[in-house]
Design a protein around this motif. Structure first.
Motif, PDB file in Angstrom:
ATOM      1  N   TYR A  41      36.610  27.413 -13.500  1.00 27.84           N
ATOM      2  CA  TYR A  41      36.929  27.314 -14.922  1.00 27.84           C
ATOM      3  C   TYR A  41      37.561  25.958 -15.182  1.00 27.84           C
ATOM      4  CZ  TYR A  41      36.043  32.273 -15.480  1.00 27.84           C
ATOM      5  OH  TYR A  41      35.442  33.492 -15.531  1.00 27.84           O
ATOM      6  N   VAL A  42      37.231  25.382 -16.328  1.00 29.95           N
ATOM      7  CA  VAL A  42      37.756  24.067 -16.686  1.00 29.95           C
ATOM      8  C   VAL A  42      37.852  23.984 -18.211  1.00 29.95           C
ATOM      9  CG1 VAL A  42      35.501  22.942 -16.753  1.00 29.95           C
ATOM     10  CG2 VAL A  42      37.513  21.589 -16.230  1.00 29.95           C
ATOM     11  N   CYS A  43      38.819  23.232 -18.700  1.00 26.14           N
ATOM     12  CA  CYS A  43      38.986  23.038 -20.146  1.00 26.14           C
ATOM     13  C   CYS A  43      37.890  22.113 -20.681  1.00 26.14           C
ATOM     14  CB  CYS A  43      40.343  22.423 -20.449  1.00 26.14           C
ATOM     15  SG  CYS A  43      41.726  23.480 -20.025  1.00 26.14           S
ATOM     16  N   VAL A  44      37.557  22.288 -21.949  1.00 25.94           N
ATOM     17  CA  VAL A  44      36.539  21.446 -22.583  1.00 25.94           C
ATOM     18  C   VAL A  44      36.991  19.987 -22.601  1.00 25.94           C
ATOM     19  CG1 VAL A  44      35.257  21.045 -24.717  1.00 25.94           C
ATOM     20  CG2 VAL A  44      35.734  23.360 -23.984  1.00 25.94           C
ATOM     21  N   GLY A  45      38.286  19.762 -22.758  1.00 22.70           N
ATOM     22  CA  GLY A  45      38.811  18.397 -22.772  1.00 22.70           C
ATOM     23  C   GLY A  45      38.574  17.673 -21.460  1.00 22.70           C
ATOM     24  N   HIS A  46      38.611  18.401 -20.349  1.00 19.88           N
ATOM     25  CA  HIS A  46      38.374  17.768 -19.054  1.00 19.88           C
ATOM     26  C   HIS A  46      36.911  17.373 -18.872  1.00 19.88           C
ATOM     27  CE1 HIS A  46      42.120  20.130 -18.068  1.00 19.88           C
ATOM     28  NE2 HIS A  46      42.472  18.873 -17.896  1.00 19.88           N
ATOM     29  N   LEU A  47      36.014  18.072 -19.554  1.00 17.62           N
ATOM     30  CA  LEU A  47      34.598  17.716 -19.458  1.00 17.62           C
ATOM     31  C   LEU A  47      34.316  16.359 -20.098  1.00 17.62           C
ATOM     32  CD1 LEU A  47      32.886  21.124 -20.254  1.00 17.62           C
ATOM     33  CD2 LEU A  47      33.247  20.071 -18.029  1.00 17.62           C
ATOM     34  N   LYS A  48      35.167  15.968 -21.025  1.00 16.72           N
ATOM     35  CA  LYS A  48      34.999  14.667 -21.685  1.00 16.72           C
ATOM     36  C   LYS A  48      35.673  13.546 -20.903  1.00 16.72           C
ATOM     37  CE  LYS A  48      34.730  16.923 -26.137  1.00 16.72           C
ATOM     38  NZ  LYS A  48      35.388  17.197 -27.390  1.00 16.72           N
ATOM     39  N   ASP A  49      36.486  13.900 -19.914  1.00 13.30           N
ATOM     40  CA  ASP A  49      37.223  12.918 -19.112  1.00 13.30           C
ATOM     41  C   ASP A  49      36.288  12.310 -18.071  1.00 13.30           C
ATOM     42  OD1 ASP A  49      39.061  11.425 -17.741  1.00 13.30           O
ATOM     43  OD2 ASP A  49      40.107  13.144 -16.858  1.00 13.30           O
ATOM     44  N   ARG A  50      36.093  11.004 -18.147  1.00 13.60           N
ATOM     45  CA  ARG A  50      35.204  10.302 -17.214  1.00 13.60           C
ATOM     46  C   ARG A  50      35.761  10.295 -15.791  1.00 13.60           C
ATOM     47  NH1 ARG A  50      30.365  10.047 -19.426  1.00 13.60           N
ATOM     48  NH2 ARG A  50      30.307   8.990 -21.396  1.00 13.60           N
ATOM     49  N   GLY A  51      37.056  10.490 -15.637  1.00 12.67           N
ATOM     50  CA  GLY A  51      37.656  10.531 -14.310  1.00 12.67           C
ATOM     51  C   GLY A  51      37.426  11.858 -13.607  1.00 12.67           C
ATOM     52  N   PHE A  52      36.983  12.861 -14.349  1.00 12.73           N
ATOM     53  CA  PHE A  52      36.743  14.180 -13.762  1.00 12.73           C
ATOM     54  C   PHE A  52      35.255  14.416 -13.510  1.00 12.73           C
ATOM     55  CE2 PHE A  52      35.962  18.773 -14.353  1.00 12.73           C
ATOM     56  CZ  PHE A  52      36.618  19.223 -13.232  1.00 12.73           C
ATOM     57  N   CYS A  53      34.437  14.213 -14.537  1.00 12.98           N
ATOM     58  CA  CYS A  53      33.003  14.441 -14.383  1.00 12.98           C
ATOM     59  C   CYS A  53      32.223  13.564 -15.363  1.00 12.98           C
ATOM     60  CB  CYS A  53      32.649  15.904 -14.608  1.00 12.98           C
ATOM     61  SG  CYS A  53      32.964  16.487 -16.268  1.00 12.98           S
TER      62      CYS A  53
END
Length: 188
Positions: A41-53
């Motif tokens: 599970y991951v927050c939608v905000g993290h999907l927009k983070d280039r450092g994560f994915c």
């Protein structure tokens, strides 16, 4: 074990929310591998983070999205044309009412019925066009659906799977009685 670095974005019900892999806040967004071997599970905000994915752009999906936008524009165009027709008809009715004040009531009723029938027909035509256009293409979300994790996060997922596999093997070994040495049977 090789886990491909391809993750599909999925949503779960609000009642199925679990802690985000990064920040531990409740989230309904899940990243899952195509073969369903791993998910988190991951927050939608993290999907927009280039450092994560990073999103993986699919050419077919991009083309479908473009087609969907064109379809939406065409639906809007049909709606505008219908509204313009209705305005023109309303103006014509006003003019006819001004001219037809001297006509008897039977003629007015007949004209009103014919105008109502035309309005119903136009309304039906508009709805049919919109339904036809809507059925031709399913809805496409604006957000990307496929992601690739940054190498550090991907390695963390691989390590987690590897450690879980080792723990499972160790449990099986400990449950196997042949693993332990037997008590000596002979005299000392």
């Amino acid at each position: 074990m090789s886990l491909p670095n391809v993750w599909h974005h999925r949503r779960v019900a609000d009642s199925g929310a679990k802690a985000c892999y990064v920040c531990y806040k409740p989230s309904t967004t899940v990243l899952i591998t195509p073969d369903n071997k791993d998910h988190f599970y991951v927050c939608v905000g993290h999907l927009k983070d280039r450092g994560f994915c990073l999103p993986i752009v699919d050419e077919a999906e991009a083309a479908a999205q473009k087609k969907h936008q064109e379809l939406e524009e065409e639906i809007e165009k049909v709606k505008k044309e219908y509204e313009e027709k209705q305005k023109r008809k309303a103006e014509k009715r006003k003019e006819k009412k001004k001219e037809g004040k001297g006509k008897d009531s039977k003629e007015k009723k007949e004209e009103g019925k014919s105008e109502d029938a035309e309005d119903a027909e136009d309304e039906k035509e508009k709805e049919d066009k919109i339904k036809e256009l809507s059925k031709s293409e399913p809805k496409v979300e604006d957000a990307p659906r496929i992601f690739a994790l940054q190498k550090n996060f991907h390695q963390m997922r691989l390590d987690r799977i590897r450690n879980a596999e080792l723990a499972r093997r160790n449990r099986e070994r400990l449950n196997n009685p042949s693993l332990f040495p037997t008590v000596p049977s002979g005299d000392p």
